[in-house]
Enzyme design. Structure first.
Site, PDB file in Angstrom:
ATOM      1  CG  ASP A 175      -1.805  -1.239   1.259  1.00  0.00           C
ATOM      2  OD1 ASP A 175      -2.322  -1.617   0.201  1.00  0.00           O
ATOM      3  OD2 ASP A 175      -1.943  -1.842   2.340  1.00  0.00           O
ATOM      4  CG  HIS A 202      -3.588  -5.205   2.731  1.00  0.00           C
ATOM      5  ND1 HIS A 202      -3.008  -4.292   1.862  1.00  0.00           N
ATOM      6  CD2 HIS A 202      -3.692  -6.350   2.043  1.00  0.00           C
ATOM      7  CE1 HIS A 202      -2.784  -4.872   0.710  1.00  0.00           C
ATOM      8  NE2 HIS A 202      -3.183  -6.132   0.776  1.00  0.00           N
TER       9      HIS A 202
HETATM   10  N1  NAI Z   1      -0.447  -8.397   1.865  1.00  0.00           N
HETATM   11  C1  NAI Z   1      -0.500  -8.002   0.604  1.00  0.00           C
HETATM   12  O1  NAI Z   1      -0.286  -6.829   0.316  1.00  0.00           O
HETATM   13  C2  NAI Z   1      -0.780  -8.973  -0.482  1.00  0.00           C
HETATM   14  C3  NAI Z   1      -1.230 -10.240  -0.213  1.00  0.00           C
HETATM   15  N2  NAI Z   1      -1.456 -11.139  -1.203  1.00  0.00           N
HETATM   16  C4  NAI Z   1      -1.923 -12.481  -0.811  1.00  0.00           C
HETATM   17  O2  NAI Z   1      -0.837 -13.402  -0.842  1.00  0.00           O
HETATM   18  C5  NAI Z   1      -1.347 -14.724  -0.976  1.00  0.00           C
HETATM   19  C6  NAI Z   1      -0.559 -15.506  -2.027  1.00  0.00           C
HETATM   20  O3  NAI Z   1      -0.722 -14.953  -3.297  1.00  0.00           O
HETATM   21  P1  NAI Z   1      -0.030 -15.605  -4.584  1.00  0.00           P
HETATM   22  O4  NAI Z   1       1.390 -15.897  -4.315  1.00  0.00           O
HETATM   23  O5  NAI Z   1      -0.389 -14.767  -5.738  1.00  0.00           O
HETATM   24  O6  NAI Z   1      -0.826 -16.995  -4.670  1.00  0.00           O
HETATM   25  P2  NAI Z   1      -0.369 -18.360  -5.399  1.00  0.00           P
HETATM   26  O7  NAI Z   1      -1.563 -19.243  -5.475  1.00  0.00           O
HETATM   27  O8  NAI Z   1       0.353 -18.051  -6.645  1.00  0.00           O
HETATM   28  O9  NAI Z   1       0.680 -18.967  -4.371  1.00  0.00           O
HETATM   29  C7  NAI Z   1       0.319 -19.397  -3.110  1.00  0.00           C
HETATM   30  C8  NAI Z   1       1.237 -20.527  -2.719  1.00  0.00           C
HETATM   31  O10 NAI Z   1       0.866 -20.927  -1.399  1.00  0.00           O
HETATM   32  C9  NAI Z   1       1.041 -22.328  -1.365  1.00  0.00           C
HETATM   33  N3  NAI Z   1       0.328 -22.918  -0.243  1.00  0.00           N
HETATM   34  C10 NAI Z   1      -0.993 -23.224  -0.111  1.00  0.00           C
HETATM   35  N4  NAI Z   1      -1.226 -23.804   1.073  1.00  0.00           N
HETATM   36  C11 NAI Z   1      -0.031 -23.858   1.718  1.00  0.00           C
HETATM   37  C12 NAI Z   1       0.399 -24.347   2.977  1.00  0.00           C
HETATM   38  N5  NAI Z   1      -0.468 -24.898   3.839  1.00  0.00           N
HETATM   39  N6  NAI Z   1       1.699 -24.244   3.290  1.00  0.00           N
HETATM   40  C13 NAI Z   1       2.568 -23.668   2.444  1.00  0.00           C
HETATM   41  N7  NAI Z   1       2.244 -23.201   1.237  1.00  0.00           N
HETATM   42  C14 NAI Z   1       0.953 -23.290   0.885  1.00  0.00           C
HETATM   43  C15 NAI Z   1       0.544 -22.831  -2.719  1.00  0.00           C
HETATM   44  O11 NAI Z   1       1.025 -24.128  -2.998  1.00  0.00           O
HETATM   45  C16 NAI Z   1       1.129 -21.759  -3.631  1.00  0.00           C
HETATM   46  O12 NAI Z   1       2.410 -22.118  -4.111  1.00  0.00           O
HETATM   47  C17 NAI Z   1      -2.833 -14.554  -1.305  1.00  0.00           C
HETATM   48  O13 NAI Z   1      -3.588 -14.782  -0.160  1.00  0.00           O
HETATM   49  C18 NAI Z   1      -2.931 -13.104  -1.730  1.00  0.00           C
HETATM   50  O14 NAI Z   1      -4.214 -12.570  -1.548  1.00  0.00           O
HETATM   51  C19 NAI Z   1      -1.233 -10.823  -2.500  1.00  0.00           C
HETATM   52  C20 NAI Z   1      -0.767  -9.572  -2.834  1.00  0.00           C
HETATM   53  C21 NAI Z   1      -0.560  -8.536  -1.877  1.00  0.00           C
HETATM   54  O1  OAA Z   2      -5.729  -7.329  -4.020  1.00  0.00           O
HETATM   55  C1  OAA Z   2      -5.392  -8.478  -3.681  1.00  0.00           C
HETATM   56  O2  OAA Z   2      -6.161  -9.425  -3.604  1.00  0.00           O
HETATM   57  C2  OAA Z   2      -3.964  -8.708  -3.333  1.00  0.00           C
HETATM   58  C3  OAA Z   2      -3.538  -7.626  -2.431  1.00  0.00           C
HETATM   59  O3  OAA Z   2      -3.744  -7.672  -1.252  1.00  0.00           O
HETATM   60  C4  OAA Z   2      -2.983  -6.417  -3.043  1.00  0.00           C
HETATM   61  O4  OAA Z   2      -2.584  -6.430  -4.224  1.00  0.00           O
HETATM   62  O5  OAA Z   2      -2.950  -5.408  -2.335  1.00  0.00           O
END
Ligand code: NAI
Ligand code: OAA
Length: 339
Positions: A175, A202
């Site tokens: 953010d 967030h």
């Molecule tokens: N805090 C923030 O600003 C942001 C948060 N996110 C969040 O981050 C998370 C991941 O996003 P992506 O990497 O794009 O998803 P993705 O689906 O590409 O990767 C997630 C990974 O987590 C793994 N996974 C699932 N269960 C698991 C477990 N029990 N133990 C270990 N690994 C496990 C999967 O196998 C996969 O490799 C989502 O919840 C998304 O909303 C995404 C962008 C920004």
């Molecule tokens: O928007 C989403 O789902 C992933 C996230 O938290 C971000 O990009 O800020």
């Protein structure tokens, strides 16, 4: 709040000359969800960080490949890949910082809260393992909905008798990264010099950028500030829609996650005046968790800083976000205690 420059400089130094490992302490960083969209580029960026001596890459599958790939990069850290729950203990043992991007991302039309049903359980399980195998680690929670996953982690740690509020962080750095980028574009200033605190939570309106405190100052008209605020709040959705079903922000999130982990490592190593925004246990408002500027130190959170002076528009935004943020926090607490 200028770690972006220092991280870039650190990486540049590493690529210019070999790193002297005597200069800084050994630090193990574990990435849980390391084979995912965020996990892979984040693992790459942590491999470039000279403060890391051991890089532990864990996922339910796919991590041996990611670890083998990243391990060929000629930087300080030794890389190990762990796949499947029976290797989680080894992945975590001795970790100083655990970064959690494990869980499902959004598709168009979904809110972050729509991820709760799947991600709450994932975060609960991983936090229980952290409580067991590396209870002193700083936890950097990326998995959404952050407004609920951080309270879930806190409850799980409390139940295990291992909760230390100084060591649990919701990563809201993306953010801040977005607010800086969007502000620089409108204010016509050098983006590398921009600082903008982002407070609250967030998700949607709980993300409250404080453009009245942005530097360098630019005296932008109110309609521009309103539009910048909305764009920052909807930044995640902008990426989700552009990716059209192929997930949410991964590359910018990996960058933001690497910045925040770097700040945590610097704090642990005793670097003074490391300040970042993060969603932490807080008494800045009446809500038990809140994102604001936080001073990082040898034990994690050294000090949760206040909000400073808010404009009337920001004061309104603060009041409007509280009910939603409160409900998300309570949902997380309830889940952790019922399941
Ligand atoms: N805090 C923030 O600003 C942001 C948060 N996110 C969040 O981050 C998370 C991941 O996003 P992506 O990497 O794009 O998803 P993705 O689906 O590409 O990767 C997630 C990974 O987590 C793994 N996974 C699932 N269960 C698991 C477990 N029990 N133990 C270990 N690994 C496990 C999967 O196998 C996969 O490799 C989502 O919840 C998304 O909303 C995404 C962008 C920004
Ligand atoms: O928007 C989403 O789902 C992933 C996230 O938290 C971000 O990009 O800020």
């Amino acid at each position: 709040m200028r770690p972006s420059m220092s991280l870039v400089r650190s990486v540049q130094r590493v690529t210019r000359r070999s790193y002297s490992s005597e200069a800084v302490p050994e630090r193990k960083v574990a990435v849980l969800g390391a084979a995912g969209g965020i996990g892979q580029p984040l693992s790459l960026l942590m491999k470039l960080n000279p403060l890391v001596s051991h890089l532990s890459l864990y996922d339910i599958a796919g991590t041996p490949g990611v670890a083998a790939d990243v391990s060929h990069i000629n930087t300080r850290s030794e890389v190990k890949g762990y796949a499947g729950e029976d290797q989680l203990a080894q992945a975590l043992e001795g970790a100083d910082v655990v970064i959690i991007p494990a869980g499902v991302p959004r598709k168009p039309g979904m809110t972050r809260d729509d991820l709760f049903n799947i991600n709450a359980g994932i975060v609960k399980g991983l936090t229980a393992a952290i409580a067991k195998y590396c209870p002193n680690a700083l936890i950097n929670m990326i998995s959404n909905p952050v407004n609920s996953t951080v309270p879930i982690a806190a409850e799980v740690l409390k139940k295990a008798g291992k909760y230390d509020e100084k060591r649990l962080f919701g990563v809201t750095t993306l953010d801040v990264v977005r607010a800086k980028t969007f502000y620089a574009g409108k204010a016509n200033v050098n983006v590398a010099e921009v600082n903008v605190p982002v407070v609250g939570g967030h998700a949607g309106i709980t993300i409250l950028p404080l453009f009245s405190q942005a530097t360098p100052t630019a005296n932008l008209p109110h309609d521009v500030i309103k539009a910048l605020t909305k764009r920052t709040q909807d930044g995640g959705t902008e990426v989700v829609e552009a990716k059209a079903g192929k997930g949410s922000a991964t590359l910018s999130m990996a960058y933001a996650g690497a910045l925040f982990a770097d700040a945590c490592l610097k704090g642990l190593n005793g670097v003074p005046d490391v300040v970042e925004c993060s969603f932490v246990q807080s008494s800045v408002t009446e809500l038990p968790f809140f994102a604001s500027k936080v001073r990082l130190g040898r034990n994690g959170v050294e000090e949760v800083l206040g909000l400073g002076n808010l404009s009337d528009f920001e004061k309104e935004g603060l009041e409007s976000l509280k009910p939603e943020l409160k409900a998300s926090i309570e949902k997380g607490i309830q889940f952790a205690n019922q399941n």
